[in-house]
Design an enzyme around this catalytic site. Structure first.
Site, PDB file in Angstrom:
ATOM      1  N   ASP A   1       1.217  -7.859   1.951  1.00 24.09           N
ATOM      2  CA  ASP A   1       1.313  -6.405   1.816  1.00 24.09           C
ATOM      3  C   ASP A   1       2.778  -5.968   1.712  1.00 24.09           C
ATOM      4  OD1 ASP A   1       0.930  -3.690   1.823  1.00 24.09           O
ATOM      5  OD2 ASP A   1      -0.368  -3.664   3.581  1.00 24.09           O
TER       6      ASP A   1
ATOM      7  N   HIS B   1       0.816  -1.213   0.000  1.00 20.65           N
ATOM      8  CA  HIS B   1       0.000   0.000   0.000  1.00 20.65           C
ATOM      9  C   HIS B   1       0.850   1.263   0.000  1.00 20.65           C
ATOM     10  CE1 HIS B   1       0.303  -0.431   4.522  1.00 20.65           C
ATOM     11  NE2 HIS B   1       0.344   0.889   4.460  1.00 20.65           N
TER      12      HIS B   1
ATOM     13  N   SER C   1       4.067   1.874   8.527  1.00 18.02           N
ATOM     14  CA  SER C   1       3.801   0.999   7.393  1.00 18.02           C
ATOM     15  C   SER C   1       5.096   0.759   6.635  1.00 18.02           C
ATOM     16  CB  SER C   1       2.778   1.637   6.454  1.00 18.02           C
ATOM     17  OG  SER C   1       1.500   1.667   7.041  1.00 18.02           O
TER      18      SER C   1
END
Length: 718
Positions: A220, A84, A653
């Protein structure tokens, strides 16, 4: 107050760290968290993790783009981050013929890697406490504007002096609400290329249904490569550039992890507010978060419905949806967590005890009445903030209206001959913005969104001051919002890419009138003027006031709770370390979540009727045959994700997750739903960060994508 600050200097870092909680500055680990890390099983030293005298782990951690973290995994510039985080660059290179969003992308050699315009990565060279170079010069300044200007001036001087004669950058960041200041010297690389990313149905497996949730089986991750000039120095993109040779890259563990193992996260957490008052928490829980959730729900529902019906719309809106939905869902979990753990009441108990000190002890008198002032400020903000949110989330939630605001400066310059000297640059900037905007814009879809959001604004904001143009236009259409929006989109050049770009190119002083009277331009101008005139000045004054009071409240807590509470500074996108254990958790009565998931969960969730749960046939086959190779765990299963109780937030992240010896075991990408309130209140019993197991990442690169040549660059530890 001078006496108080001298006490701070003696005590600020004299706290004993506790496992599970904390976002620790790496250059201060010896004074803060290292003892707790060792007690939790860490085998590394503080010097291993951060050093200015020799190569250390900090040299392998990087700020990816503007808000994620990445890590170096080879000596040839290869970096790992989240899917992402890199998704926008995958989308940028996709089109109908090459749908890398849907199918994934893998460069099978370096010549196939995609340059990523505008993407940069930044490494930290060193960090330094410069409080004594700033604080003594601002202590007696009571005016916040003057104080802020003085801080900015001193910070610029310190920054420039620290990097003189180098190609480094530097910035001074405040921590503890401006009670301390940290200098950060860094090096930035601008030639970064896309190497690989899995299909959306792997990298975003389950989509928004799974966001902020556990259990997860999401791959991810994405891969990029940094390039430098022939001297290994930062350089703009050039075909002559060569892969960057990092100072440090991380060994990758194939051993796996088990419950109770030590874990450490290293990255750039964005923002936390662990020390705010009960009034601030109440405002977030009952006003700010609920209003924004309600508004975004309207837009996201329309987008998702369209994305499910059209691959083309999904291609153009997947990244937009993901960005908007991330905060939207997080706010919902945050509300639930704050309520479940009675955080407002917990904060009030602390405040009552602190307030009592001001009446009993002379040294606490400087903070007398502080909490009453904070309450008054938040009471006032609670009245005006919802209206501002409806302006920004509802009216400006329309892509078309929001983009139209970017036209206003250029139009104003065309209307004013004395400003024409800079009109040319404004047109260039606007054309560049238009290129990005129209690439992923669907006017029919945005028309539906605009109508829904205007209706919501009119329904919920009755009695408030509407933008003048909105009121006038609606009167002409007898409050028929559908007819009004149809008019806007049929008559405005903004909703038509060809007309819009032509209008920008032809924007001159002699052709100003028609564009200036464009209906969406007029509406955008009115929205901006209403917000800027009525709401923004009040909110700015209130936030300035609240920031000043929060600074004092932070001083109060540090002074009063010295030795009784573990103080780490709130996250502010600076490099931090957090640590904890691989650990299961009990989210509610009779429910226990294991600390890992396996590929079996991928099969169980496979759903060909939902594109985000549609597992590629090759991956299905590999899992069904249990063809996991060297990436299987000791139990024979392929572990996909795992959780620890490390303290993380947005910005983490893509952060590397390490074992006790500093080997890479995973890539952080999320938190669990029950613990999303951890930006405000961290509960070690329920807060968990979610990471992709590095073995699942390697399995997907090697066995699924067939890009096993990339593993030849890595150092695998068995």
């Amino acid at each position: 107050m001078k006496k108080i600050f001298s006490l701070f200097a003696l005590s600020l870092f004299a706290f004993i760290a506790r496992a599970d909680e904390g976002l620790w500055l790496p250059f201060l680990l010896d004074q803060t968290a290292m003892h707790g890390m060792e007690a939790s099983g860490c085998h590394m030293t503080a010097e291993d993790i951060y050093s200015v005298n020799h190569t250390s782990m900090k040299d392998g951690v990087l700020l990816f783009g503007g808000g994620c973290t990445g890590e170096m995994i080879s000596g040839e510039g290869l970096l790992l981050t989240n899917h992402h985080c890199g998704f926008g660059y995958v989308q940028e290179h996709s089109d109908a013929q090459h749908d890398y969003v849907k199918n994934g992308f893998w460069a099978m050699n370096r010549g196939n890697e995609f340059p990523c315009e505008g993407l940069s990565v930044t490494f930290i060279i060193r960090m330094e406490d410069v409080t004594e170079k700033i604080l003594p010069f601002i202590q007696d300044i009571s005016d916040e504007k003057i104080r802020s200007k003085k801080i900015d001036s001193l910070s610029q001087i310190i920054s420039k002096q620290s990097v003189a004669g180098t190609n480094y950058g530097a910035v001074v960041r405040p921590i503890y609400y401006g009670n301390q200041f940290i200098l950060i010297v860094s090096e930035t690389f601008n030639d970064v290329r896309l190497v690989g990313a899995p299909a959306e149905s792997i990298g975003n497996f389950g989509g928004d249904d799974e966001n902020w949730m556990w259990p997860r089986q999401t791959g991810d991750f994405s891969l990029f490569r940094i390039y430098a000039d022939k001297n290994n120095q930062p350089a703009n993109y050039s075909a002559d550039n060569i892969p960057y040779q990092p100072k440090y890259y991380f060994p990758i563990s194939l051993k796996g992890e088990k419950e109770g193992d030590f874990a450490m996260v290293y990255g750039f957490p964005g923002r936390t507010t662990e020390y705010i008052s009960s009034y601030a928490v109440d405002f977030i829980q009952n006003i700010s978060d609920p209003e924004r959730v309600k508004i975004r729900t309207v837009k996201l529902n329309i987008w998702m419905n369209a994305m499910q019906q059209s691959d083309t719309i999904n291609l153009h809106y997947a990244a937009k949806y993901s960005g908007a939905a991330n905060s939207w869902k997080k706010w919902q979990g945050e509300i639930a967590g704050l309520k479940q753990y009675n955080v407002v009441e917990r904060k009030k108990k602390l405040e009552d005890s602190l307030d009592g000190l001001t009446n009993e002890f002379f040294e606490f008198q400087p903070w007398t009445g502080l909490l009453t002032k904070l309450k008054l400020a938040y009471d006032t903000l609670s009245i005006i903030q919802p209206v501002a949110d409806y302006f920004n989330e509802a009216l400006r939630g329309s892509e078309t209206i929001s983009f139209a605001e970017k036209w206003l400066d250029a139009i104003d310059e065309a209307l004013s001959p004395e400003l024409l000297s800079s009109l040319g640059q404004k047109k260039v900037d606007l054309l560049n913005s238009a290129k990005d905007f129209y690439k992923d814009y669907n006017p029919s879809l945005d028309k539906k969104v605009t109508e829904a959001l205007i209706n919501l604004f009119l329904t919920d904001m009755k009695g408030e001051d509407f933008p003048t143009q909105l009121s006038l236009d609606l009167a002409k259409f007898k409050n028929d919002v559908h007819a009004y929006v149809e008019f806007l989109f049929s008559k405005s050049v903004i909703s038509n890419s060809e007309k819009a770009i032509s209008s920008i190119q032809n924007l001159t002083f002699g052709k100003k009138i028609k564009l200036a009277s464009d209906p969406i331009i007029l509406l955008a101008r009115s929205i901006k003027e209403s917000y800027d005139k009525i709401y923004f000045p009040v909110i700015l004054r209130l936030n300035t006031r609240i920031n000043s009071l929060n600074k004092q409240y932070m001083q109060f807590q540090l002074f009063a709770l010295n030795g009784k509470k573990n103080f780490y500074s709130d996250a502010n996108s600076t490099l931090r370390v957090s640590y904890g254990l691989v650990k299961s958790y009990f989210p509610r009565d009779a429910v226990k979540y294991k600390w890992f998931t396996t590929a079996d969960g991928v099969l169980q969730k496979n759903n060909p009727e939902n594109f985000l749960y549609t597992v590629p046939s090759k991956l299905l086959s590999l899992i069904q045959q249990k063809d996991f190779g060297q990436y299987a765990d000791a139990d024979g299963e392929l572990h996909t994700c795992f959780i620890t109780n490390c303290h993380t937030t947005g910005g983490n992240s893509g952060s590397p997750v390490f074992d006790a010896d500093g080997n890479l075991i995973g890539t952080n990408f999320d938190r669990v739903w029950e613990g999303t309130m951890s930006d405000i209140y961290f509960n070690p019993d329920i807060c968990r960060n979610v990471s992709v197991d590095i073995r699942y990442t390697l399995f997907l690169i090697d066995k699924f994508a067939g890009a096993g040549y990339l593993l030849d660059e890595m150092k695998l530890v068995k």
